[in-house]
Design an enzyme around this catalytic site. Sequence first.
Site, PDB file in Angstrom:
ATOM      1  N   GLU A   1      -1.294 -10.677   0.162  1.00  0.00           N
ATOM      2  CA  GLU A   1      -2.537 -11.080   0.804  1.00  0.00           C
ATOM      3  C   GLU A   1      -3.544 -11.118  -0.651  1.00  0.00           C
ATOM      4  O   GLU A   1      -4.191 -12.086  -0.684  1.00  0.00           O
ATOM      5  CB  GLU A   1      -3.036  -9.850   1.619  1.00  0.00           C
ATOM      6  CG  GLU A   1      -2.585  -9.843   3.004  1.00  0.00           C
ATOM      7  CD  GLU A   1      -3.245  -8.538   3.955  1.00  0.00           C
ATOM      8  OE1 GLU A   1      -3.789  -8.673   4.894  1.00  0.00           O
ATOM      9  OE2 GLU A   1      -2.901  -7.408   3.127  1.00  0.00           O
TER      10      GLU A   1
ATOM     11  N   GLY B   1      -0.073  -6.129   1.270  1.00  0.00           N
ATOM     12  CA  GLY B   1      -1.468  -6.332   0.609  1.00  0.00           C
ATOM     13  C   GLY B   1      -1.192  -7.232  -0.618  1.00  0.00           C
ATOM     14  O   GLY B   1      -1.779  -7.762  -1.114  1.00  0.00           O
TER      15      GLY B   1
ATOM     16  N   ALA C   1       1.005  -1.393  -0.012  1.00  0.00           N
ATOM     17  CA  ALA C   1      -0.035   0.158   0.094  1.00  0.00           C
ATOM     18  C   ALA C   1       0.800   1.272   0.036  1.00  0.00           C
ATOM     19  O   ALA C   1       2.266   1.326   0.367  1.00  0.00           O
ATOM     20  CB  ALA C   1      -0.851  -0.009   1.289  1.00  0.00           C
TER      21      ALA C   1
ATOM     22  N   GLU D   1       3.993  -5.824   7.930  1.00  0.00           N
ATOM     23  CA  GLU D   1       3.219  -4.689   8.501  1.00  0.00           C
ATOM     24  C   GLU D   1       3.630  -4.367   9.748  1.00  0.00           C
ATOM     25  O   GLU D   1       3.659  -3.311  10.359  1.00  0.00           O
ATOM     26  CB  GLU D   1       1.790  -5.071   8.485  1.00  0.00           C
ATOM     27  CG  GLU D   1       1.094  -5.157   7.227  1.00  0.00           C
ATOM     28  CD  GLU D   1       1.079  -6.323   6.364  1.00  0.00           C
ATOM     29  OE1 GLU D   1       0.447  -6.557   5.339  1.00  0.00           O
ATOM     30  OE2 GLU D   1       1.994  -7.209   6.861  1.00  0.00           O
TER      31      GLU D   1
END
Length: 227
Positions: A82, A79, A34, A102
């Site tokens: 993910e 992300g 991100a 993260e």
Amino acid sequence: MKELALAIDDVYTNKDIKSAIITGAGPKAFVAGADIAEFLTLSPDQGADLAKRGQVIFQRIEDCPKPIVAAVNGFALGGGCELAMACHFRVAADNAKFGQPEVNLGIIPGYGGTQRLTQLVGKGKALELIMTGDILPASDALSWGLVNHVTSAEELIPKTRAILEKIHAKAPLAIAKVVKCVNAALDKELDGYETEIKEFGKCFGTKDQQEGAEAFIQKRAANFTGE
């Protein structure tokens, strides 16, 4: 994310689409993660809303009745990791790298990473990877069970397409039921065995089941129509 959601909607609704490959635009990264600068402006409620929106989109990928495969060509971090895990399975280039870093930012995965990584590699390995923020090379991702295949960067898309071509030759309705039943195994609100019984029974009301049985008896290739 909005463009990704629209693309996934097209996979669902376009009858000419049998499957989809998600991959990065260039050799460096699948998805590097991100925009961290955005995080400086988020309140707790806004952070939760961001996670919710991402999880809804990624769940649509996981639940898609048509195969969606991640062809991971470089960094799949945060992300990006993910997103790869939300796909039905993953093929990685030998230069691919996976991670949920993260914790380095004082946060945790929010798009389903804590759940899907645990499902794929087991609790111990998931905890280690997420708590350390380490980056996992493709070879380790393969041995951990995070990816199905590792190949050269040049063969990444051809390898992925070859697997999907095998799937395209099967009955589309049966493929959709496979996705539903396998996902039910991980859904705490569903009885996976009962789901399998129901979906197995539904197969016998399809033209594809009749075609598959007749083709087998007649020793010929089946011609499935998705009906």
